[in-house]
Motif scaffolding. Structure first.
Motif, PDB file in Angstrom:
ATOM      1  N   ILE A  46       0.718  -0.929  -9.665  1.00 43.22           N
ATOM      2  CA  ILE A  46       1.827  -0.033  -9.336  1.00 43.22           C
ATOM      3  C   ILE A  46       2.733   0.149 -10.552  1.00 43.22           C
ATOM      4  CG2 ILE A  46       3.910   0.231  -7.915  1.00 43.22           C
ATOM      5  CD1 ILE A  46       2.288  -1.347  -5.699  1.00 43.22           C
ATOM      6  N   GLU A  47       3.110  -0.945 -11.187  1.00 43.75           N
ATOM      7  CA  GLU A  47       3.997  -0.884 -12.357  1.00 43.75           C
ATOM      8  C   GLU A  47       3.336  -0.141 -13.518  1.00 43.75           C
ATOM      9  OE1 GLU A  47       4.958  -5.003 -12.972  1.00 43.75           O
ATOM     10  OE2 GLU A  47       5.953  -5.126 -11.026  1.00 43.75           O
ATOM     11  N   HIS A  48       2.072  -0.419 -13.742  1.00 47.35           N
ATOM     12  CA  HIS A  48       1.309   0.253 -14.800  1.00 47.35           C
ATOM     13  C   HIS A  48       1.268   1.763 -14.529  1.00 47.35           C
ATOM     14  CE1 HIS A  48      -2.858   0.584 -16.956  1.00 47.35           C
ATOM     15  NE2 HIS A  48      -1.878   0.846 -17.799  1.00 47.35           N
ATOM     16  N   SER A  49       1.089   2.116 -13.278  1.00 49.44           N
ATOM     17  CA  SER A  49       1.045   3.531 -12.905  1.00 49.44           C
ATOM     18  C   SER A  49       2.378   4.215 -13.176  1.00 49.44           C
ATOM     19  CB  SER A  49       0.657   3.681 -11.430  1.00 49.44           C
ATOM     20  OG  SER A  49      -0.654   3.202 -11.211  1.00 49.44           O
ATOM     21  N   TYR A  50       3.481   3.567 -12.845  1.00 51.46           N
ATOM     22  CA  TYR A  50       4.793   4.162 -13.132  1.00 51.46           C
ATOM     23  C   TYR A  50       5.017   4.315 -14.635  1.00 51.46           C
ATOM     24  CZ  TYR A  50       6.760   4.374  -8.424  1.00 51.46           C
ATOM     25  OH  TYR A  50       7.023   4.715  -7.126  1.00 51.46           O
ATOM     26  N   TYR A  51       4.594   3.333 -15.393  1.00 50.45           N
ATOM     27  CA  TYR A  51       4.732   3.392 -16.854  1.00 50.45           C
ATOM     28  C   TYR A  51       4.082   4.666 -17.409  1.00 50.45           C
ATOM     29  CZ  TYR A  51       3.753   2.175 -21.746  1.00 50.45           C
ATOM     30  OH  TYR A  51       3.626   2.188 -23.120  1.00 50.45           O
ATOM     31  N   HIS A  52       2.834   4.897 -17.008  1.00 49.71           N
ATOM     32  CA  HIS A  52       2.125   6.067 -17.520  1.00 49.71           C
ATOM     33  C   HIS A  52       2.588   7.365 -16.854  1.00 49.71           C
ATOM     34  CE1 HIS A  52      -0.294   3.970 -20.364  1.00 49.71           C
ATOM     35  NE2 HIS A  52      -0.821   3.194 -19.449  1.00 49.71           N
ATOM     36  N   LEU A  53       3.090   7.291 -15.617  1.00 47.85           N
ATOM     37  CA  LEU A  53       3.658   8.486 -14.992  1.00 47.85           C
ATOM     38  C   LEU A  53       4.830   8.997 -15.818  1.00 47.85           C
ATOM     39  CD1 LEU A  53       3.895  10.556 -12.699  1.00 47.85           C
ATOM     40  CD2 LEU A  53       5.243   8.850 -11.423  1.00 47.85           C
ATOM     41  N   GLY A  54       5.661   8.086 -16.293  1.00 48.33           N
ATOM     42  CA  GLY A  54       6.774   8.498 -17.156  1.00 48.33           C
ATOM     43  C   GLY A  54       6.290   9.208 -18.399  1.00 48.33           C
TER      44      GLY A  54
ATOM     45  N   ALA B 148       0.839  -1.207   0.000  1.00 51.02           N
ATOM     46  CA  ALA B 148       0.000   0.000   0.000  1.00 51.02           C
ATOM     47  C   ALA B 148       0.870   1.252   0.000  1.00 51.02           C
ATOM     48  CB  ALA B 148      -0.935  -0.002   1.208  1.00 51.02           C
ATOM     49  N   SER B 149       1.958   1.214   0.736  1.00 49.13           N
ATOM     50  CA  SER B 149       2.886   2.343   0.765  1.00 49.13           C
ATOM     51  C   SER B 149       3.507   2.576  -0.608  1.00 49.13           C
ATOM     52  CB  SER B 149       3.976   2.083   1.805  1.00 49.13           C
ATOM     53  OG  SER B 149       4.912   3.126   1.804  1.00 49.13           O
ATOM     54  N   ARG B 150       3.866   1.500  -1.310  1.00 51.99           N
ATOM     55  CA  ARG B 150       4.425   1.624  -2.662  1.00 51.99           C
ATOM     56  C   ARG B 150       3.390   2.227  -3.616  1.00 51.99           C
ATOM     57  NH1 ARG B 150       5.694  -3.213  -5.232  1.00 51.99           N
ATOM     58  NH2 ARG B 150       6.622  -1.898  -6.805  1.00 51.99           N
TER      59      ARG B 150
ATOM     60  N   PHE C 106      -7.212 -13.604  -7.848  1.00 54.78           N
ATOM     61  CA  PHE C 106      -7.965 -12.358  -7.978  1.00 54.78           C
ATOM     62  C   PHE C 106      -9.081 -12.589  -8.981  1.00 54.78           C
ATOM     63  CE2 PHE C 106      -8.702  -8.225 -10.018  1.00 54.78           C
ATOM     64  CZ  PHE C 106      -8.906  -7.411  -8.919  1.00 54.78           C
ATOM     65  N   VAL C 107     -10.300 -12.686  -8.513  1.00 48.26           N
ATOM     66  CA  VAL C 107     -11.509 -12.869  -9.313  1.00 48.26           C
ATOM     67  C   VAL C 107     -11.524 -14.214 -10.041  1.00 48.26           C
ATOM     68  CG1 VAL C 107     -13.018 -11.914 -11.112  1.00 48.26           C
ATOM     69  CG2 VAL C 107     -11.790 -10.372  -9.584  1.00 48.26           C
ATOM     70  N   ASP C 108     -10.516 -14.474 -10.842  1.00 47.37           N
ATOM     71  CA  ASP C 108     -10.444 -15.689 -11.656  1.00 47.37           C
ATOM     72  C   ASP C 108      -8.982 -16.112 -11.731  1.00 47.37           C
ATOM     73  OD1 ASP C 108     -10.215 -17.388 -14.042  1.00 47.37           O
ATOM     74  OD2 ASP C 108     -12.241 -16.727 -14.542  1.00 47.37           O
ATOM     75  N   VAL C 109      -8.749 -17.400 -11.798  1.00 44.90           N
ATOM     76  CA  VAL C 109      -7.382 -17.919 -11.841  1.00 44.90           C
ATOM     77  C   VAL C 109      -6.566 -17.299 -12.980  1.00 44.90           C
ATOM     78  CG1 VAL C 109      -7.931 -19.968 -13.236  1.00 44.90           C
ATOM     79  CG2 VAL C 109      -6.001 -20.021 -11.648  1.00 44.90           C
ATOM     80  N   LYS C 110      -7.221 -16.935 -14.081  1.00 43.37           N
ATOM     81  CA  LYS C 110      -6.490 -16.372 -15.227  1.00 43.37           C
ATOM     82  C   LYS C 110      -5.844 -15.023 -14.914  1.00 43.37           C
ATOM     83  CE  LYS C 110     -10.513 -14.214 -17.446  1.00 43.37           C
ATOM     84  NZ  LYS C 110     -11.420 -14.264 -18.583  1.00 43.37           N
ATOM     85  N   TYR C 111      -6.303 -14.328 -13.867  1.00 44.17           N
ATOM     86  CA  TYR C 111      -5.739 -13.037 -13.498  1.00 44.17           C
ATOM     87  C   TYR C 111      -4.599 -13.152 -12.488  1.00 44.17           C
ATOM     88  CZ  TYR C 111      -9.919 -11.186 -15.754  1.00 44.17           C
ATOM     89  OH  TYR C 111     -10.912 -10.891 -16.650  1.00 44.17           O
ATOM     90  N   GLY C 112      -4.359 -14.344 -11.985  1.00 41.73           N
ATOM     91  CA  GLY C 112      -3.312 -14.509 -10.988  1.00 41.73           C
ATOM     92  C   GLY C 112      -3.778 -14.055  -9.613  1.00 41.73           C
ATOM     93  N   SER C 113      -2.831 -13.808  -8.747  1.00 39.28           N
ATOM     94  CA  SER C 113      -3.122 -13.496  -7.344  1.00 39.28           C
ATOM     95  C   SER C 113      -3.468 -12.016  -7.140  1.00 39.28           C
ATOM     96  CB  SER C 113      -1.910 -13.846  -6.483  1.00 39.28           C
ATOM     97  OG  SER C 113      -0.829 -12.978  -6.788  1.00 39.28           O
ATOM     98  N   TYR C 114      -4.005 -11.737  -5.954  1.00 37.77           N
ATOM     99  CA  TYR C 114      -4.226 -10.343  -5.561  1.00 37.77           C
ATOM    100  C   TYR C 114      -2.897  -9.589  -5.616  1.00 37.77           C
ATOM    101  CZ  TYR C 114      -9.075 -10.642  -4.019  1.00 37.77           C
ATOM    102  OH  TYR C 114     -10.444 -10.758  -3.989  1.00 37.77           O
ATOM    103  N   ARG C 115      -1.830 -10.209  -5.095  1.00 36.51           N
ATOM    104  CA  ARG C 115      -0.515  -9.568  -5.099  1.00 36.51           C
ATOM    105  C   ARG C 115      -0.099  -9.188  -6.520  1.00 36.51           C
ATOM    106  NH1 ARG C 115       4.046  -9.698  -1.830  1.00 36.51           N
ATOM    107  NH2 ARG C 115       3.204 -11.403  -0.565  1.00 36.51           N
ATOM    108  N   ARG C 116      -0.245 -10.118  -7.441  1.00 26.56           N
ATOM    109  CA  ARG C 116       0.156  -9.862  -8.835  1.00 26.56           C
ATOM    110  C   ARG C 116      -0.608  -8.672  -9.423  1.00 26.56           C
ATOM    111  NH1 ARG C 116      -1.293 -12.528 -14.282  1.00 26.56           N
ATOM    112  NH2 ARG C 116       0.521 -12.029 -15.532  1.00 26.56           N
ATOM    113  N   ASN C 117      -1.890  -8.596  -9.143  1.00 21.03           N
ATOM    114  CA  ASN C 117      -2.714  -7.519  -9.681  1.00 21.03           C
ATOM    115  C   ASN C 117      -2.400  -6.167  -9.039  1.00 21.03           C
ATOM    116  OD1 ASN C 117      -5.038  -8.412 -11.690  1.00 21.03           O
ATOM    117  ND2 ASN C 117      -4.473 -10.116 -10.368  1.00 21.03           N
ATOM    118  N   ILE C 118      -2.130  -6.170  -7.756  1.00 22.25           N
ATOM    119  CA  ILE C 118      -1.773  -4.916  -7.075  1.00 22.25           C
ATOM    120  C   ILE C 118      -0.411  -4.439  -7.571  1.00 22.25           C
ATOM    121  CG2 ILE C 118      -1.223  -3.859  -4.856  1.00 22.25           C
ATOM    122  CD1 ILE C 118      -3.279  -5.957  -3.652  1.00 22.25           C
ATOM    123  N   GLU C 119       0.545  -5.351  -7.666  1.00 18.90           N
ATOM    124  CA  GLU C 119       1.866  -4.965  -8.157  1.00 18.90           C
ATOM    125  C   GLU C 119       1.802  -4.511  -9.613  1.00 18.90           C
ATOM    126  OE1 GLU C 119       4.452  -8.239  -7.132  1.00 18.90           O
ATOM    127  OE2 GLU C 119       4.610  -7.538  -5.053  1.00 18.90           O
ATOM    128  N   ALA C 120       0.956  -5.134 -10.405  1.00 19.02           N
ATOM    129  CA  ALA C 120       0.778  -4.705 -11.794  1.00 19.02           C
ATOM    130  C   ALA C 120       0.197  -3.292 -11.843  1.00 19.02           C
ATOM    131  CB  ALA C 120      -0.119  -5.675 -12.549  1.00 19.02           C
TER     132      ALA C 120
END
Length: 155
Positions: A136-144, A8-10, A120-134
């Protein structure tokens, strides 16, 4: 819950208040930006406003899941927003963006470490962790992108 507090801090860092990774964040880049700059197109790039709305779209959609709702967001609609036509509309959007981002971070903090590893919702989306980290990464991509577009428009 130590993992979720760190995650959450990240997330808060990229959207609301951090400078460690990119030396800036969305709030720093957008809060005092004139709406006319935010909606100004440059070549064939997305506008700053559109990129911010795109990130907010995913935050809002994932918040719905965190609160027990369904996953209703679709990639094909993630850039479909009504135009922003005034400073007031831009500021209203930003208030919602900041509030929903803080809610996202708060909801992450409430997730147990065990739940973090569940699907997260469905096995095809992976874990909650994977989606939250994605998120964060997606946000940095567009912040740039926002930083570069803002430099092109204001220099």
């Amino acid at each position: 819950m130590k993992n979720t507090i760190e995650i959450a801090s990240r997330f808060r860092e990229v959207i609301l208040n951090g400078t460690w990774i990119a030396n800036t964040n969305y709030k720093d880049q957008l809060q005092n930006l004139d709406w006319k700059i935010a909606v100004t197109p440059i070549q064939n790039l997305n506008t700053i406003a559109l990129l911010a709305q795109h990130i907010h779209y995913y935050i809002d959609g994932i918040n719905n899941v965190f609160k027990g709702g369904t996953l209703d967001i679709k990639d094909k609609f993630s850039f479909d927003f009504p135009p922003i036509n005034s400073q007031q509309e831009w500021e209203n959007f930003l208030i919602k963006f900041w509030n929903d981002a803080e809610e996202f971070a708060s909801l992450i903090e409430q997730i147990t470490d065990e739940k973090l590893e569940e699907n997260f919702v469905d096995v095809k989306y992976g874990s909650y962790r994977r989606n939250i980290e994605a998120m964060i990464e997606h946000s940095y991509y567009h912040l740039g992108q926002i930083v570069l577009i803002k430099k092109l428009l204001t220099n």
